[in-house]
Scaffold this motif. Structure first.
Motif, PDB file in Angstrom:
ATOM      1  N   GLY A  27      33.203  37.205  56.061  1.00 32.15           N
ATOM      2  CA  GLY A  27      33.909  38.334  55.448  1.00 32.15           C
ATOM      3  C   GLY A  27      35.373  38.095  55.146  1.00 32.15           C
ATOM      4  N   SER A  28      35.811  36.812  55.186  1.00 23.79           N
ATOM      5  CA  SER A  28      37.209  36.545  54.845  1.00 23.79           C
ATOM      6  C   SER A  28      37.336  35.139  54.238  1.00 23.79           C
ATOM      7  N   LEU A  29      38.568  34.741  54.038  1.00 21.71           N
ATOM      8  CA  LEU A  29      38.813  33.447  53.397  1.00 21.71           C
ATOM      9  C   LEU A  29      38.351  32.299  54.300  1.00 21.71           C
TER      10      LEU A  29
ATOM     11  N   ASN B 226      33.423  33.158  46.507  1.00 21.92           N
ATOM     12  CA  ASN B 226      31.999  33.445  46.315  1.00 21.92           C
ATOM     13  C   ASN B 226      31.360  33.817  47.648  1.00 21.92           C
ATOM     14  N   CYS B 227      30.151  34.346  47.576  1.00 18.84           N
ATOM     15  CA  CYS B 227      29.457  34.754  48.810  1.00 18.84           C
ATOM     16  C   CYS B 227      27.963  34.858  48.551  1.00 18.84           C
ATOM     17  N   TYR B 228      27.188  34.889  49.629  1.00 21.58           N
ATOM     18  CA  TYR B 228      25.732  35.079  49.517  1.00 21.58           C
ATOM     19  C   TYR B 228      25.394  36.505  49.096  1.00 21.58           C
ATOM     20  N   THR B 229      26.258  37.429  49.491  1.00 22.19           N
ATOM     21  CA  THR B 229      26.014  38.851  49.243  1.00 22.19           C
ATOM     22  C   THR B 229      25.735  39.116  47.766  1.00 22.19           C
ATOM     23  N   SER B 230      24.847  40.057  47.501  1.00 20.50           N
ATOM     24  CA  SER B 230      24.494  40.351  46.105  1.00 20.50           C
ATOM     25  C   SER B 230      25.654  41.052  45.390  1.00 20.50           C
ATOM     26  N   SER B 231      25.577  41.013  44.074  1.00 23.22           N
ATOM     27  CA  SER B 231      26.612  41.633  43.252  1.00 23.22           C
ATOM     28  C   SER B 231      26.728  43.126  43.582  1.00 23.22           C
ATOM     29  N   PHE B 232      25.562  43.798  43.725  1.00 20.55           N
ATOM     30  CA  PHE B 232      25.574  45.243  43.991  1.00 20.55           C
ATOM     31  C   PHE B 232      26.240  45.544  45.330  1.00 20.55           C
ATOM     32  N   GLU B 233      25.826  44.775  46.382  1.00 14.55           N
ATOM     33  CA  GLU B 233      26.401  45.039  47.712  1.00 14.55           C
ATOM     34  C   GLU B 233      27.902  44.742  47.717  1.00 14.55           C
ATOM     35  N   ASN B 234      28.274  43.698  46.982  1.00 10.68           N
ATOM     36  CA  ASN B 234      29.702  43.358  46.938  1.00 10.68           C
ATOM     37  C   ASN B 234      30.507  44.423  46.198  1.00 10.68           C
TER      38      ASN B 234
ATOM     39  N   ALA C  36      38.278  34.969  40.076  1.00 12.96           N
ATOM     40  CA  ALA C  36      36.854  35.046  39.735  1.00 12.96           C
ATOM     41  C   ALA C  36      36.036  35.056  41.002  1.00 12.96           C
ATOM     42  N   VAL C  37      34.932  35.775  40.933  1.00 10.54           N
ATOM     43  CA  VAL C  37      34.026  35.897  42.085  1.00 10.54           C
ATOM     44  C   VAL C  37      32.608  35.568  41.619  1.00 10.54           C
ATOM     45  N   VAL C  38      31.898  34.780  42.416  1.00 13.12           N
ATOM     46  CA  VAL C  38      30.470  34.569  42.165  1.00 13.12           C
ATOM     47  C   VAL C  38      29.725  35.122  43.375  1.00 13.12           C
ATOM     48  N   THR C  39      28.741  35.979  43.107  1.00 10.93           N
ATOM     49  CA  THR C  39      27.976  36.582  44.210  1.00 10.93           C
ATOM     50  C   THR C  39      26.553  36.012  44.205  1.00 10.93           C
ATOM     51  N   GLY C  40      25.796  36.306  45.259  1.00 13.48           N
ATOM     52  CA  GLY C  40      24.392  35.890  45.333  1.00 13.48           C
ATOM     53  C   GLY C  40      24.228  34.383  45.259  1.00 13.48           C
ATOM     54  N   THR C  41      25.025  33.645  46.036  1.00 10.10           N
ATOM     55  CA  THR C  41      25.038  32.176  45.907  1.00 10.10           C
ATOM     56  C   THR C  41      23.930  31.478  46.704  1.00 10.10           C
ATOM     57  N   TRP C  42      23.149  32.254  47.460  1.00  9.20           N
ATOM     58  CA  TRP C  42      22.062  31.642  48.244  1.00  9.20           C
ATOM     59  C   TRP C  42      21.115  30.866  47.307  1.00  9.20           C
TER      60      TRP C  42
ATOM     61  N   HIS D 276      44.474  55.142  44.576  1.00  7.35           N
ATOM     62  CA  HIS D 276      43.329  54.819  45.431  1.00  7.35           C
ATOM     63  C   HIS D 276      42.461  53.780  44.728  1.00  7.35           C
ATOM     64  N   PHE D 277      42.210  53.989  43.444  1.00  2.73           N
ATOM     65  CA  PHE D 277      41.370  53.063  42.688  1.00  2.73           C
ATOM     66  C   PHE D 277      42.021  51.677  42.635  1.00  2.73           C
ATOM     67  N   VAL D 278      43.326  51.643  42.348  1.00  6.37           N
ATOM     68  CA  VAL D 278      44.029  50.360  42.212  1.00  6.37           C
ATOM     69  C   VAL D 278      44.042  49.621  43.555  1.00  6.37           C
ATOM     70  N   THR D 279      44.230  50.384  44.654  1.00  7.30           N
ATOM     71  CA  THR D 279      44.320  49.733  45.963  1.00  7.30           C
ATOM     72  C   THR D 279      42.971  49.207  46.428  1.00  7.30           C
ATOM     73  N   PHE D 280      41.912  49.987  46.230  1.00  9.16           N
ATOM     74  CA  PHE D 280      40.631  49.592  46.809  1.00  9.16           C
ATOM     75  C   PHE D 280      39.722  48.831  45.858  1.00  9.16           C
ATOM     76  N   MET D 281      39.935  48.964  44.576  1.00 11.66           N
ATOM     77  CA  MET D 281      38.981  48.351  43.645  1.00 11.66           C
ATOM     78  C   MET D 281      39.636  47.310  42.751  1.00 11.66           C
ATOM     79  N   LYS D 282      40.806  46.815  43.144  1.00 13.65           N
ATOM     80  CA  LYS D 282      41.525  45.990  42.172  1.00 13.65           C
ATOM     81  C   LYS D 282      40.932  44.592  42.033  1.00 13.65           C
ATOM     82  N   HIS D 283      40.172  44.132  43.029  1.00 12.88           N
ATOM     83  CA  HIS D 283      39.621  42.785  42.939  1.00 12.88           C
ATOM     84  C   HIS D 283      38.266  42.782  42.248  1.00 12.88           C
ATOM     85  N   LYS D 284      37.994  41.639  41.627  1.00  5.12           N
ATOM     86  CA  LYS D 284      36.676  41.465  41.009  1.00  5.12           C
ATOM     87  C   LYS D 284      35.635  41.436  42.121  1.00  5.12           C
ATOM     88  N   ARG D 285      34.483  42.049  41.876  1.00  9.53           N
ATOM     89  CA  ARG D 285      33.466  42.066  42.937  1.00  9.53           C
ATOM     90  C   ARG D 285      32.110  41.599  42.449  1.00  9.53           C
ATOM     91  N   HIS D 286      31.990  41.305  41.173  1.00  9.22           N
ATOM     92  CA  HIS D 286      30.657  40.905  40.711  1.00  9.22           C
ATOM     93  C   HIS D 286      30.760  39.818  39.666  1.00  9.22           C
TER      94      HIS D 286
END
Ligand SMILES: Cc1cc2nc3c(=O)[nH]c(=O)nc-3n(C[C@H](O)[C@H](O)[C@H](O)COP(=O)(O)O)c2cc1C
Length: 254
Positions: free
Chosen positions: A77-79, A118-126, A154-160, A244-254
């Motif tokens: 869950g972190s770098l 990137n992470c194993y987590t799916s795009s939706f969950e991320n 850039a983020v890549v999800t679902g990397t399993w 609130h939107f800028v603080t919590f959603m500013k990073h790419k997640r999918h």
């Protein structure tokens, strides 16, 4: 211009390396590029009076470069620890401390960076949980303390089990490479930020006034104080939602 890729993954040929390679593909050939793989270095923090050649080498490569591409997977869950360890070891060299212990940008000020994770987590969950947010936020925190300017992420999800990047993700990384080609050596974002602020205030004031008009049947808008109060309340709600939107959603997640 020189671009340095810093790979902080356990696998030298994994998804993170592929994201980095895709960014580098987009960089024009008149630039110089180099990638360092952090697993190749035994990094230690500085100890006064003791030589630290490996950290010196990485610092000199970072100093010679105009752009850093920070590529590290999300672990727990972190770098990834590799990149975090580099940031930790470099702390005294990335920033300058004043007499109160407050950090200020030092000699790396106005360089540029891109962060990739990137992470194993799916795009939706991320999207919902923001698993990769902590990784990107940590990069932003360190780079902002050092005065290094962000180009993108850039983020890549679902990397399993993922062997290659999807065409969409590859293009996203390539576009980041193209963005590197367009940066100026020094950019002052202040004027741009004032324009953005002006635009945001103008749009929010317009929305507020439209909402006031829509509520005109039950707010006596010709009364100065009702007009003023309703404007302030609606404007505040809009501003709070946007922050609130800028603080919590500013990073790419999918
Ligand atoms: C130690 C470790 C911890 C991990 N923790 C997470 C995690 O918290 N969430 C997640 O979605 N994936 C996690 N993963 C999966 C990695 O994010 C995934 O393997 C990554 O895409 C690997 O990149 P690579 O192909 O460049 O090695 C973890 C992997 C490792 C090795």
């Amino acid at each position: 211009m020189k671009v340095l890729g810093i790979l902080g993954a356990q696998r030298k040929d994994g998804v993170t390396a592929k994201m980095l390679a895709a960014v580098f593909q987009g960089i024009a050939t008149d630039n110089t590029t180099e990638v360092i793989y952090l697993e190749d270095f035994a990094l230690k923090a500085d100890v006064p009076g003791t030589a630290n050649p490996e950290l010196d080498l990485i610092e000199s490569k970072m100093r010679e470069s105009d752009v850093w591409v920070l590529a590290a997977p999300t672990y727990w869950g972190s770098l990834s620890g590799r990149l975090k360890n580099l940031f930790d070891c470099l702390r005294q060299r990335l920033v300058r401390f004043d007499h109160t212990g407050t950090m200020h940008p030092a000699s790396f000020k106005n360089k540029h960076y891109i962060s990739l994770t990137n992470c194993y987590t799916s795009s939706f969950e991320n999207m919902i949980c923001g698993v990769t947010d902590a990784s990107l936020r940590l990069c932003d925190k360190v780079m902002s303390a050092a005065g290094v300017i962000k180009i993108g992420e850039a983020v890549v999800t679902g990397t399993w089990g993922m062997e290659t990047l999807t065409p969409k993700k590859k293009k996203e990384c390539l576009d980041l490479g193209h963005k590197i080609n367009r940066i100026r050596r020094r950019d002052d974002q202040t004027v741009k930020r004032y324009f953005e602020l002006f635009f945001m205030v103008a749009v929010m004031a317009l929305i507020t006034m439209l909402l006031q008009k829509a509520c005109a049947s039950f707010i006596p808008l010709d009364n100065f104080w009702f007009n003023y109060l309703s404007f302030t309340v609606i404007f505040f709600i809009l501003l709070a939602s946007m922050l609130h939107f800028v603080t919590f959603m500013k990073h790419k997640r999918h």
